[in-house]
Write an enzyme that holds these catalytic residues in place. Sequence first.
Site, mmCIF file in Angstrom:
data_model
loop_
_atom_site.group_PDB
_atom_site.id
_atom_site.type_symbol
_atom_site.label_atom_id
_atom_site.label_comp_id
_atom_site.label_asym_id
_atom_site.label_seq_id
_atom_site.Cartn_x
_atom_site.Cartn_y
_atom_site.Cartn_z
ATOM 1 N N HIS A 138 -27.534 34.248 25.803
ATOM 2 C CA HIS A 138 -27.475 32.984 26.536
ATOM 3 C C HIS A 138 -28.854 32.702 27.105
ATOM 4 O O HIS A 138 -29.755 33.549 27.083
ATOM 5 C CB HIS A 138 -26.423 33.039 27.642
ATOM 6 C CG HIS A 138 -25.023 32.810 27.147
ATOM 7 N ND1 HIS A 138 -24.623 31.606 26.608
ATOM 8 C CD2 HIS A 138 -23.939 33.625 27.104
ATOM 9 C CE1 HIS A 138 -23.355 31.685 26.252
ATOM 10 N NE2 HIS A 138 -22.912 32.900 26.548
ATOM 11 N N ASP A 168 -32.146 26.569 27.423
ATOM 12 C CA ASP A 168 -31.296 25.766 26.549
ATOM 13 C C ASP A 168 -31.869 24.386 26.266
ATOM 14 O O ASP A 168 -31.952 23.956 25.113
ATOM 15 C CB ASP A 168 -29.911 25.587 27.179
ATOM 16 C CG ASP A 168 -29.006 26.781 26.950
ATOM 17 O OD1 ASP A 168 -29.391 27.704 26.210
ATOM 18 O OD2 ASP A 168 -27.902 26.798 27.528
#
Length: 388
Positions: A138, A168
């Site tokens: 992540h 991200d």
Amino acid sequence: MTANSTARTGNGPLGGVRVVELAGIGPGPFAAMMLADMGADVVRVDRPGGSGLAIDPAYDLTNRGKRSVLIDLKADGGSARVLDLVERADILIEGYRPGVAERLGVGPDACLARNPRLVYGRMTGWGQDGPLAERAGHDIAYIAVTGTLGMIGRPGEPPTVPANLVGDYAGGSLYLVIGVLAALQHARTDGGTGQVVDAAIVDGAAHLATMIHGMMAAGGWRDQRGANLLDGGCPFYGCYETSDGQYMAVGALEQQFYDEFVRLLGIGDEAPARKDFDRWDELRDAVAARFRTRTRAEWTAVFEGSDACVAPVLSLGEAPAHPHLAARSTFVGHGGITQPAPAPRFSATPTAVTSGPALPGADSAQVARDWEVPGLGRAGTGDGDPAR
């Protein structure tokens, strides 16, 4: 007809560009949202059962401006339906682990064989190769190994996690968008061909720190947290608490802005020289003590209209009401949800939020008609109605 069923034309500079998005989470959907914001006709291929995150699709703003079809890529004929869309698309975006799209029959070779001018955008954390390529991960892990996370936070304390914005979205989505648009330009030149764009968050997050690496090489940046000009180590570049427990952000780096800052703060006669690094702790204490004497609203009024480079630290809920952001319509209301407006802005081809989040499978019949893929309306639930 659903709220998302109108063909996307005439809104933004990417009008006429067709994008297939293979449903995922995080940076892939955000990148596709940006393309939709700029006018592209984005068709999201949702899977039966959803993406695995418990988010009500009606509130998933990263799917605004798109249309959705429901296709089970693991079922007979699933990949064929996607390839029918690919044949008519300019860009495809997928965010699977390496090798998954190939196993599902929609990898780069299959897609480019069907459409040689296709731009095939791949969004991953670790990239398509390397020792960690097959590993789960992540945002926090990606920015950790690039050194980016290690820069953020106070000295002697754990690094501060910047939500999932740096990895991200900044290191992932924005680089994917840049990449697929550059590749689209190449594909549309005389004799141009499609290609694969490998957008890895580790690459983008590392690239974001290019200036910092240069400063470190020149001796102008110490490789430790909270010890530098832009990381909170500098007493006139950071956040200070006010008397009501709120915060003000200070960025008075240049001399003329610093002079204005200390004058308005009321410490101009007592503050140590800004270049006296040995007294930075003393300067920081003086600034902090002064800010604690008034509320955030009072200090905002003091610095309003000045070039001191000081601003109130607002919450997400407060930000849309800030006078500057309100004047620019930086936030807009659509479908009862206040949300950031498309960015950047274009003078000749302005953008707008055209529709709310695409509901899974809601637009199959309309996309089948607009993209001339007759079998698509029978995909997934049968007629594009997600409630059946």
